[in-house]
Scaffold this motif. Structure first.
Motif, short mmCIF file in Angstrom:
data_model
loop_
_atom_site.label_atom_id
_atom_site.label_comp_id
_atom_site.label_asym_id
_atom_site.label_seq_id
_atom_site.Cartn_x
_atom_site.Cartn_y
_atom_site.Cartn_z
N ARG A 97 101.29 79.82 74.30
CA ARG A 97 101.05 81.35 75.04
C ARG A 97 99.79 81.38 75.48
O ARG A 97 98.74 80.90 75.04
CB ARG A 97 101.57 82.37 74.13
CG ARG A 97 102.91 82.08 73.77
CD ARG A 97 103.17 83.38 72.61
NE ARG A 97 104.70 83.19 71.86
CZ ARG A 97 105.19 82.42 71.09
NH1 ARG A 97 104.35 81.74 70.47
NH2 ARG A 97 106.43 82.36 70.79
N PHE A 99 96.92 84.85 76.10
CA PHE A 99 96.81 86.40 76.04
C PHE A 99 95.50 86.63 76.64
O PHE A 99 94.68 85.91 76.84
CB PHE A 99 96.90 86.81 74.75
CG PHE A 99 98.10 86.28 73.82
CD1 PHE A 99 99.42 86.96 73.90
CD2 PHE A 99 98.12 85.20 72.81
CE1 PHE A 99 100.37 86.67 73.34
CE2 PHE A 99 99.14 84.66 72.43
CZ PHE A 99 100.40 85.40 72.37
N TYR A 132 96.89 89.93 64.10
CA TYR A 132 98.06 89.54 64.92
C TYR A 132 98.45 88.10 64.50
O TYR A 132 97.64 87.41 64.27
CB TYR A 132 97.47 89.45 66.48
CG TYR A 132 96.77 90.86 66.79
CD1 TYR A 132 97.64 91.76 67.63
CD2 TYR A 132 95.64 91.13 66.75
CE1 TYR A 132 97.20 92.80 68.00
CE2 TYR A 132 94.81 92.31 67.02
CZ TYR A 132 95.50 93.29 67.68
OH TYR A 132 95.14 94.35 68.34
N ASP A 135 101.85 84.71 67.88
CA ASP A 135 102.84 85.00 69.00
C ASP A 135 102.34 86.22 69.66
O ASP A 135 103.06 86.66 70.59
CB ASP A 135 104.27 85.04 68.56
CG ASP A 135 104.39 86.07 67.62
OD1 ASP A 135 103.60 86.91 67.28
OD2 ASP A 135 105.82 86.15 67.27
N GLY A 136 101.36 86.77 69.11
CA GLY A 136 100.99 87.96 69.82
C GLY A 136 101.32 89.35 69.08
O GLY A 136 100.52 90.31 69.33
N THR A 137 102.23 89.29 68.33
CA THR A 137 102.80 90.43 67.97
C THR A 137 101.85 91.02 66.75
O THR A 137 100.99 90.22 65.78
CB THR A 137 104.00 90.25 66.86
OG1 THR A 137 103.94 89.10 65.93
CG2 THR A 137 105.07 90.06 67.96
N ARG A 158 98.25 91.52 74.94
CA ARG A 158 98.70 91.57 76.33
C ARG A 158 98.74 90.15 76.69
O ARG A 158 97.92 89.28 76.89
CB ARG A 158 97.56 92.26 77.55
CG ARG A 158 97.61 93.67 77.06
CD ARG A 158 98.88 94.33 77.10
NE ARG A 158 99.56 94.14 78.60
CZ ARG A 158 99.46 94.90 79.57
NH1 ARG A 158 98.48 96.01 79.43
NH2 ARG A 158 99.73 94.80 80.80
N LYS A 159 100.06 89.81 77.24
CA LYS A 159 100.39 88.27 77.54
C LYS A 159 100.09 88.04 78.92
O LYS A 159 100.37 88.81 79.97
CB LYS A 159 101.89 88.14 77.33
CG LYS A 159 102.44 87.03 76.49
CD LYS A 159 103.71 87.05 76.33
CE LYS A 159 104.21 85.57 75.84
NZ LYS A 159 105.46 85.35 75.54
N PRO A 175 97.97 90.29 83.63
CA PRO A 175 99.10 90.91 82.87
C PRO A 175 100.32 91.40 83.20
O PRO A 175 101.25 91.46 82.83
CB PRO A 175 98.25 91.61 81.65
CG PRO A 175 97.05 91.80 82.41
CD PRO A 175 96.83 90.94 83.73
#
Ligand code: FES
Ligand SMILES: [Fe+2]
Length: 390
Positions: A97, A99, A132, A135-137, A158-159, A175
């Protein structure tokens, strides 16, 4: 089990036929071209640069390297690309991913290390330690009682949109960009060439990122013309090449170039299926707007150009090899190749000239940059930039 073989015609023989004709001086259309002049302001002007950043670098998919560099779950890599702090992360679920490398509390940089792959279980902000998952959560907030009405589900990183194709990582530096990335469509006809070269099977060997005081387009120009190769590079790689013989095409906004090497005439004695675009010529793909792939005899260079100002560009050179070095001898061989090409050729020859040109242009000495018949790829590239900005 019977394997079903699909036979896809090799894209290289027709290119080599043209290259042989060029060696025999059956001149290609570039020899009919008008002399062109480039306006030096395209490398200096701030408004022009802002338009390029907005319409090219924030909208188009950009190749940021090879997925093999982040093969292990938990691998992280941060870069500042065109003014945006970007973080690539391979999650524990194996998914890659991208970010923004920015904490959702008060904006601190999550991973301060730049340009080197590190391994982490999670990302902990150095400022107040919001944590975090990869996976960004958002996983944790110290002294959470101080934030009585936070919706944690809205405060993931922010992805940025990301796709992997041909083993390469492509992202869009926006984003807000919502469509899924269609890299095959972006590459057009070059998609099957990247497939034929086998980029996906290549392995990450080494990367060097450096900021240089030059406009990004001067670097593209330098890698799109062969006129200088036997001159500027006379002490390094010049002797491997025939003087300025190549065949060149616009492929959509991209450019493909096959450059004659000293070994090119050898193919007259070989069957076409043995003609190699790495050994019997040097194939170069310029992928619009900012990537150059150079296919050397036994490895590949990817150059990614990420401008932060009209006169400042992050130059990221990634070397890909057909396999991981099997032993010390192989390691020493690749290390020597990297040193020669990255330090000796790119950094000490090409980029030095690009920086000199940038200062030369600012001096006002040239009202125009003159582009001859051996440099027609510059016309191809600059027309593609103009078209994209229109
Ligand atoms: S800015 Fe990151 S935890 Fe406060
Ligand atoms: Fe060069």
């Amino acid at each position: 089990m019977t394997a079903i073989m699909t036979s896809v015609a090799s894209p290289w023989p027709p290119l080599f036929e043209r290259l042989l004709a060029e060696l025999d001086r059956k001149a290609s259309p570039d020899w009919q071209a008008e002399q062109v002049a480039l306006d030096p302001r395209v490398y200096l002007d701030r408004e022009r640069f802002a338009a390029e950043r907005e319409r090219l670098f924030r909208r188009l998919p950009l190749c940021v390297g090879h997925a093999d560099q982040l093969a292990e779950p938990g691998s992280l890599l941060a870069f500042e690309l065109c003014g945006l702090p970007v973080l690539l992360a391979r999650g524990r679920d194996g998914e890659l991913r991208a970010f923004l490398n920015v904490c959702r509390h008060r904006g601190a940089r999550l991973l301060p290390e730049q340009g080197t792959v590190c391994r982490r279980q999670s990302l902990i902000c150095p400022y107040h330690a919001w944590t975090y998952r990869l996976d960004g959560t958002l996983a944790g907030i110290p002294r959470a009682e101080a934030f009585p009405c936070l919706d944690r589900t809205q405060l993931g990183l922010r992805k940025l949109p990301l796709a992997v194709r041909h083993g390469l990582i492509w992202i869009v530096l926006d984003p807000e960009h919502e469509q899924a990335l269609d890299i095959a469509a972006h590459l057009g006809e070059l998609d099957r060439e990247l497939e034929a070269i086998g980029l996906a099977r290549h392995r990450f060997y080494r990367q060097h990122a450096v900021r240089r005081a030059t406009n990004w387009k001067l670097i593209v120009d330098a890698f799109l013309e062969v006129y200088h190769v036997c001159r500027l590079h006379s002490g390094t790689i010049g002797s491997f090449f025939v003087d300025a013989v190549s065949v060149n095409d616009s492929v959509g906004p991209h450019v493909r170039s096959l450059i004659a090497r000293e070994d090119t005439p050898e193919i007259r004695t070989l069957p076409p299926q043995q003609w190699s675009p790495q050994v019997h010529g040097t194939l170069v793909h310029f992928i619009f707007p900012n990537s150059v792939f150079i296919y050397h005899p036994d490895y590949i260079s990817h150059l990614g150009l990420f401008p932060s100002a009209p006169d400042e560009t992050l130059f990221v050179h990634t070397m890909l090899t057909p396999e991981k070095p099997a032993d010390e001898k192989a390691e020493a061989h690749w290390a020597r190749s990297f040193e020669l090409i990255d330090t000796g050729v790119f950094n000490k020859e090409d980029l030095v000239v690009c920086e000199q040109i940038q200062r030369g242009l600012a001096s006002g000495a040239n009202e125009a940059l003159i582009v001859g018949r051996l440099e027609q790829n510059l016309r191809r590239f600059h027309s593609a930039v103009d078209a994209a900005l229109r």
